[in-house]
Design an enzyme around this catalytic site. Structure first.
Site, PDB file in Angstrom:
ATOM      1  N   CYS A   1       7.311   1.618   5.165  1.00 29.68           N
ATOM      2  CA  CYS A   1       6.531   1.673   6.420  1.00 29.68           C
ATOM      3  C   CYS A   1       6.635   3.065   7.042  1.00 29.68           C
ATOM      4  O   CYS A   1       5.723   3.867   6.926  1.00 29.68           O
ATOM      5  CB  CYS A   1       7.021   0.604   7.406  1.00 29.68           C
ATOM      6  SG  CYS A   1       6.587  -1.073   6.922  1.00 29.68           S
TER       7      CYS A   1
ATOM      8  N   THR B   1       0.862  -1.182   0.000  1.00 26.71           N
ATOM      9  CA  THR B   1       0.000   0.000   0.000  1.00 26.71           C
ATOM     10  C   THR B   1       0.902   1.237   0.000  1.00 26.71           C
ATOM     11  O   THR B   1       1.133   1.844   1.047  1.00 26.71           O
ATOM     12  CB  THR B   1      -0.957   0.016   1.213  1.00 26.71           C
ATOM     13  OG1 THR B   1      -0.228  -0.334   2.401  1.00 26.71           O
ATOM     14  CG2 THR B   1      -2.107  -0.938   1.033  1.00 26.71           C
TER      15      THR B   1
ATOM     16  N   THR C   1      -1.004  -2.223   5.314  1.00 26.57           N
ATOM     17  CA  THR C   1      -1.165  -0.983   6.078  1.00 26.57           C
ATOM     18  C   THR C   1      -2.165  -0.070   5.379  1.00 26.57           C
ATOM     19  O   THR C   1      -2.028   0.209   4.182  1.00 26.57           O
ATOM     20  CB  THR C   1       0.179  -0.253   6.204  1.00 26.57           C
ATOM     21  OG1 THR C   1       1.097  -1.114   6.871  1.00 26.57           O
ATOM     22  CG2 THR C   1       0.022   1.045   6.988  1.00 26.57           C
TER      23      THR C   1
END
Length: 445
Positions: free
Chosen positions: A269, A94, A129
């Site tokens: 991240c 994502t 995520t």
């Protein structure tokens, strides 16, 4: 439709199968771990990746070739293999697109594929995520539309955010507490039971899917903000002529001081998740102050480092048209081969503005598999470590263990015997005094 407890029984008795959709740094370790207990199909749309796994090669270096070769995962890129699967885990990327807007195309596509294969009584768990609300507001409608089934009645959905830390040999999938959530208590209980098969540290049952989604994005946003504070301190102390690392070592003697350090913040991240949170915040009418300020600082560190290097070159009257500059490390973090969203690229691109083209070396990036990715992603080519000779400048951009273990002699032999010697040790891996005593110009964040 049988009960969820019956589904769990069928899974552990290998009468029902699990499919993991997306076999990258997150999905692959999950698939391999579950395959030791239950029947697992590992699905990825990338046929080259599937061929690699089938031949026993772990391109992620997360589980190792031996584990791939001995595991019982059925690797496939054929959607027909998903027929009859009753437990799906979706672990696709994502990223963010231009303007730092969440890019949900992969999770939407995965939802479409899984929706086409959904049967009554099945469970779908998302690990990707997302910002709070995506699972229920974006993914469930797709699953329902593609399957013709009703969530909560015909099938169940849950969310369990990944906490895998690529390249970390200590904090592994099995020994990190796993957050789990479900659309209702029945789904939660089954999802928790399934994950407990492989998570030795145990699971934490979140009160709702949105709580689990929010927990994931704030974990990385918190770390991002703390590193941004360190980066701002570094810029401030450089202005004042004070060594940041020495300040942090002194401050770190207090029992409750938080031990963060300045550096480049990339990857998929920490460098991305905060934007998912601030995007949702804007959607609700709240304008983030601290989160976006931290992102702004961290996103600018590559350019800042390059500009500081240029200042050094000018002060030392280094002839940039003939200078040889080596750069160690291209991945987004130490001891990891992943080059996605690497902020080292920002340093390189800023140097290229001055017609400076460093010699790039990263032994962790696979010369066969990843070299193509380096060129297609960034238009760059990696060099062999043997090309690092007659240097005027060495930039240690990523502190891989193979770099940090180098001695003074190992580094010194890379340099030219003429002209100034500059060492840009971004994370401060080496002994500053050792190099300065030998006539080096040493710089660190």
């Amino acid at each position: 439709m049988g009960t969820q407890s019956e589904l769990y029984d069928r899974i552990i008795n290998k009468q029902a199968s699990m499919a993991v959709i997306g076999l990258g740094y997150v999905g692959l370790p999950i698939a391999v771990a579950f395959s030791k207990k239950i029947n697992v199909i590992g699905f990825d749309v990338n046929e080259q990746k599937i061929r690699g796994y089938r031949s026993g090669v772990d391109a992620t270096n997360e589980v190792g070739d031996g584990e791939i070769q001995s595991c019982s995962v059925s690797f496939t890129s054929n959607m027909e293999q998903l027929d009859g699967v009753e437990f799906f885990i979706i672990a696709v990327p994502t990223p963010v697109q231009s303007g730092n807007v969440p890019d949900l195309k992969y999770v939407k596509h995965a939802s479409q594929m899984v929706g086409k294969k959904l049967t009554k009584g099945a469970i779908v768990v998302y690990e990707s995520t997302v910002y709070p609300g995506v699972t229920e507001e974006v993914c469930i409608p797709i699953l329902e539309r593609e399957s013709g089934l009703r969530c909560g009645e015909d099938f169940k959905v849950g969310y369990s955010p990944e906490r895998i830390n690529p390249g970390d040999t200590v904090h592994r999938l099995e020994n990190i507490i796993k957050i789990v959530s479900g659309i209702d208590e029945d789904a939660l209980n089954t999802i928790a039971s399934v994950y407990e098969l492989i998570i030795e540290a145990g699971v934490y049952r979140a009160e709702s899917i949105q709580v689990a989604e929010a927990a994931k994005v704030i974990e990385n946003a918190q770390r991002d903000i703390n590193i941004a504070f360190m980066n701002e301190l570094s810029m401030l102390f450089h202005q004042m002529g004070i060594d940041t690392k020495e300040v942090l070592q002194a401050a770190g003697t207090k029992w409750n001081f938080l031990h963060f350090s300045p550096g480049l913040v990339g990857g998929h991240c920490i460098g991305i998740d905060p934007y998912y949170l601030t995007y949702k915040a804007e959607d609700t009418g709240y304008h983030s102050k601290i989160i976006l300020a931290g992102r702004h600082i961290n996103d600018g560190m590559g350019k800042y480092i390059a500009q500081e290097m240029i200042k050094i070159f000018v002060r030392l009257k280094l002839d940039l048209s003939h200078a040889r500059i080596g750069l160690l490390g291209l991945s987004y973090k130490e001891d990891c081969a992943d080059i996605r969203n690497s902020k080292v690229i920002d340093i390189i691109e800023e140097l290229q503005e001055y017609e400076i083209h460093p010699i790039l070396v990263d032994p962790l990036v696979d010369p066969l598999v990843d070299q193509r990715e380096v060129y297609s992603e960034y238009g760059l080519e990696l060099s062999d470590p043997s090309d690092l000779h007659d240097l005027n400048v060495l930039v240690v951009a990523v502190p891989h263990e193979s770099f940090t273990q180098m001695t003074f002699q190992d580094i010194d032999q890379m340099y030219s015997k003429r002209g100034p010697k500059v060492l840009v040790d971004i994370k401060g891996c080496y002994n500053k005094a050792n190099f300065e005593s030998q006539g080096y110009y040493y710089w660190r964040l």
